[in-house]
Design a protein around this motif. Sequence first.
Motif, PDB file in Angstrom:
ATOM      1  N   GLY A   9       0.780  -1.172   0.409  1.00  0.00           N
ATOM      2  CA  GLY A   9      -0.102  -0.280  -0.341  1.00  0.00           C
ATOM      3  C   GLY A   9       0.643   0.999  -0.156  1.00  0.00           C
ATOM      4  N   ALA A  10       2.098   0.859   0.111  1.00  0.00           N
ATOM      5  CA  ALA A  10       3.273   2.569  -0.162  1.00  0.00           C
ATOM      6  C   ALA A  10       4.039   2.498  -0.748  1.00  0.00           C
ATOM      7  N   TYR A  11       4.425   1.267  -1.140  1.00  0.00           N
ATOM      8  CA  TYR A  11       6.331   1.623  -2.272  1.00  0.00           C
ATOM      9  C   TYR A  11       5.766   1.727  -3.985  1.00  0.00           C
ATOM     10  N   THR A  12       6.275   2.597  -4.604  1.00  0.00           N
ATOM     11  CA  THR A  12       6.200   2.754  -6.022  1.00  0.00           C
ATOM     12  C   THR A  12       7.622   2.575  -6.882  1.00  0.00           C
ATOM     13  N   GLU A  13       7.460   2.278  -7.354  1.00  0.00           N
ATOM     14  CA  GLU A  13       8.889   2.050  -8.803  1.00  0.00           C
ATOM     15  C   GLU A  13       8.955   2.372 -10.269  1.00  0.00           C
ATOM     16  N   SER A  14       9.581   2.716 -10.724  1.00  0.00           N
ATOM     17  CA  SER A  14       8.993   2.697 -12.479  1.00  0.00           C
ATOM     18  C   SER A  14      10.133   2.103 -13.461  1.00  0.00           C
ATOM     19  N   LEU A  15      10.308   2.673 -14.454  1.00  0.00           N
ATOM     20  CA  LEU A  15      11.052   2.024 -15.534  1.00  0.00           C
ATOM     21  C   LEU A  15      10.869   2.772 -16.446  1.00  0.00           C
ATOM     22  N   THR A  16      12.048   2.866 -17.489  1.00  0.00           N
ATOM     23  CA  THR A  16      11.658   3.281 -18.935  1.00  0.00           C
ATOM     24  C   THR A  16      11.410   2.062 -19.308  1.00  0.00           C
ATOM     25  N   LEU A  17       9.780   2.853 -20.660  1.00  0.00           N
ATOM     26  CA  LEU A  17      10.063   1.624 -21.526  1.00  0.00           C
ATOM     27  C   LEU A  17      10.758   0.754 -22.091  1.00  0.00           C
ATOM     28  N   ASP A  18      11.837   0.954 -22.625  1.00  0.00           N
ATOM     29  CA  ASP A  18      12.809   0.308 -22.839  1.00  0.00           C
ATOM     30  C   ASP A  18      13.959  -0.319 -21.913  1.00  0.00           C
ATOM     31  N   GLN A  19      13.687  -0.477 -20.833  1.00  0.00           N
ATOM     32  CA  GLN A  19      14.399  -1.158 -19.532  1.00  0.00           C
ATOM     33  C   GLN A  19      13.470  -1.941 -19.332  1.00  0.00           C
ATOM     34  N   ALA A  20      12.585  -2.046 -18.942  1.00  0.00           N
ATOM     35  CA  ALA A  20      11.589  -2.773 -19.054  1.00  0.00           C
ATOM     36  C   ALA A  20      11.129  -4.128 -19.791  1.00  0.00           C
ATOM     37  N   ARG A  21      11.503  -3.823 -21.479  1.00  0.00           N
ATOM     38  CA  ARG A  21      12.098  -4.581 -21.917  1.00  0.00           C
ATOM     39  C   ARG A  21      13.191  -5.327 -21.815  1.00  0.00           C
ATOM     40  N   ARG A  22      14.072  -4.882 -21.315  1.00  0.00           N
ATOM     41  CA  ARG A  22      14.660  -5.788 -21.600  1.00  0.00           C
ATOM     42  C   ARG A  22      14.628  -7.178 -20.976  1.00  0.00           C
ATOM     43  N   ASP A  23      15.765  -8.185 -21.254  1.00  0.00           N
ATOM     44  CA  ASP A  23      15.427  -9.285 -21.831  1.00  0.00           C
ATOM     45  C   ASP A  23      15.762  -9.894 -19.875  1.00  0.00           C
ATOM     46  N   ASP A  24      16.820  -9.130 -19.038  1.00  0.00           N
ATOM     47  CA  ASP A  24      17.269  -9.410 -17.676  1.00  0.00           C
ATOM     48  C   ASP A  24      16.245  -8.739 -16.620  1.00  0.00           C
ATOM     49  N   VAL A  25      14.750  -8.106 -16.872  1.00  0.00           N
ATOM     50  CA  VAL A  25      13.904  -7.449 -15.994  1.00  0.00           C
ATOM     51  C   VAL A  25      12.881  -8.086 -16.189  1.00  0.00           C
ATOM     52  N   LEU A  26      12.142  -8.814 -14.510  1.00  0.00           N
ATOM     53  CA  LEU A  26      10.870  -9.524 -14.871  1.00  0.00           C
ATOM     54  C   LEU A  26      10.780  -9.944 -13.542  1.00  0.00           C
ATOM     55  N   VAL A  27       9.102 -10.400 -14.062  1.00  0.00           N
ATOM     56  CA  VAL A  27       7.824 -10.977 -13.017  1.00  0.00           C
ATOM     57  C   VAL A  27       8.744 -11.536 -11.825  1.00  0.00           C
ATOM     58  N   ALA A  28       9.153 -12.068 -11.172  1.00  0.00           N
ATOM     59  CA  ALA A  28      10.430 -12.825 -10.793  1.00  0.00           C
ATOM     60  C   ALA A  28       8.634 -14.024  -9.167  1.00  0.00           C
ATOM     61  N   LEU A  29       9.287 -15.362  -9.404  1.00  0.00           N
ATOM     62  CA  LEU A  29       8.087 -15.947  -8.615  1.00  0.00           C
ATOM     63  C   LEU A  29       8.910 -16.399  -8.067  1.00  0.00           C
ATOM     64  N   ARG A  30      10.067 -17.066  -8.235  1.00  0.00           N
ATOM     65  CA  ARG A  30      10.555 -17.799  -7.641  1.00  0.00           C
ATOM     66  C   ARG A  30      12.316 -17.018  -7.701  1.00  0.00           C
ATOM     67  N   MET A  31      13.286 -17.797  -6.701  1.00  0.00           N
ATOM     68  CA  MET A  31      14.243 -16.953  -5.298  1.00  0.00           C
ATOM     69  C   MET A  31      15.054 -18.237  -4.726  1.00  0.00           C
ATOM     70  N   GLN A  32      16.382 -18.079  -5.139  1.00  0.00           N
ATOM     71  CA  GLN A  32      17.456 -19.432  -4.652  1.00  0.00           C
ATOM     72  C   GLN A  32      16.115 -20.341  -5.058  1.00  0.00           C
TER      73      GLN A  32
END
Length: 240
Positions: free
Chosen positions: A152-175
Amino acid sequence: MGGVDSTAHTRKGTPVGRRVVLGLLGLGAAGVAAGPYLQKAQDTVAGKDPTGLTGLLPGGGGFRYYSITASVPERTAETYTLSVDGLVDRPGTFRLAELQAMPQRRIVHDVQCVTGWRVPDTPFEGVPLAHLLDAAGVRPGARAVRFSCFDGAYTESLTLDQARRDDVLVALRMQDAPISHSHGGPARLYVAPMYFYKSAKWLSGITVTDAVQPGYWERNGYDVDAWVGRSNGRDDAPTA
């Protein structure tokens, strides 16, 4: 730092409750003998600790714990949803199972916090953000992406080019495990080449916009373009 690692939430001036302190002391003493077996219990205490002290306990995996909110409601596989909207042709809302059924990418990369700590060779796995944007149909005039979180408090942003990079994920698993609530699950943003405050935890909304909207920490002086070693006045080695 959300409620756990360096997704960039810090909460200043909050007194440490007696229950939290006792929990930390107990976990610290027992962790010397049985650290790996107490990680789940430590995460539970860390989720209620706004001080960062849990990051000093054995078995913390090198991550530090922060929060800008007193607590974050949990979302289960049944209750979690992620919305995609804004300047798109096909807005939608996705449940966790739907995200899990999409193409997945695994990235093994160092995690670097702007406060200085680093966790090397950390695996993340999830849906490439570009896949979700393509499925939604980004409209002409779109220039950026805004991310909201269910704390309910945190926000972030990226440019569209940054968001389309292949090393940017909606991550579901970690470690190599589902992302825990303490680490921002069930789903979080992961932006591998940037300082970890860009990797917003507890992700609940992706909104395509016509301009970058500075996020929580950018409004408090952090760089909007947070490339590791090339921003925030730091000279850390790029994450690899």
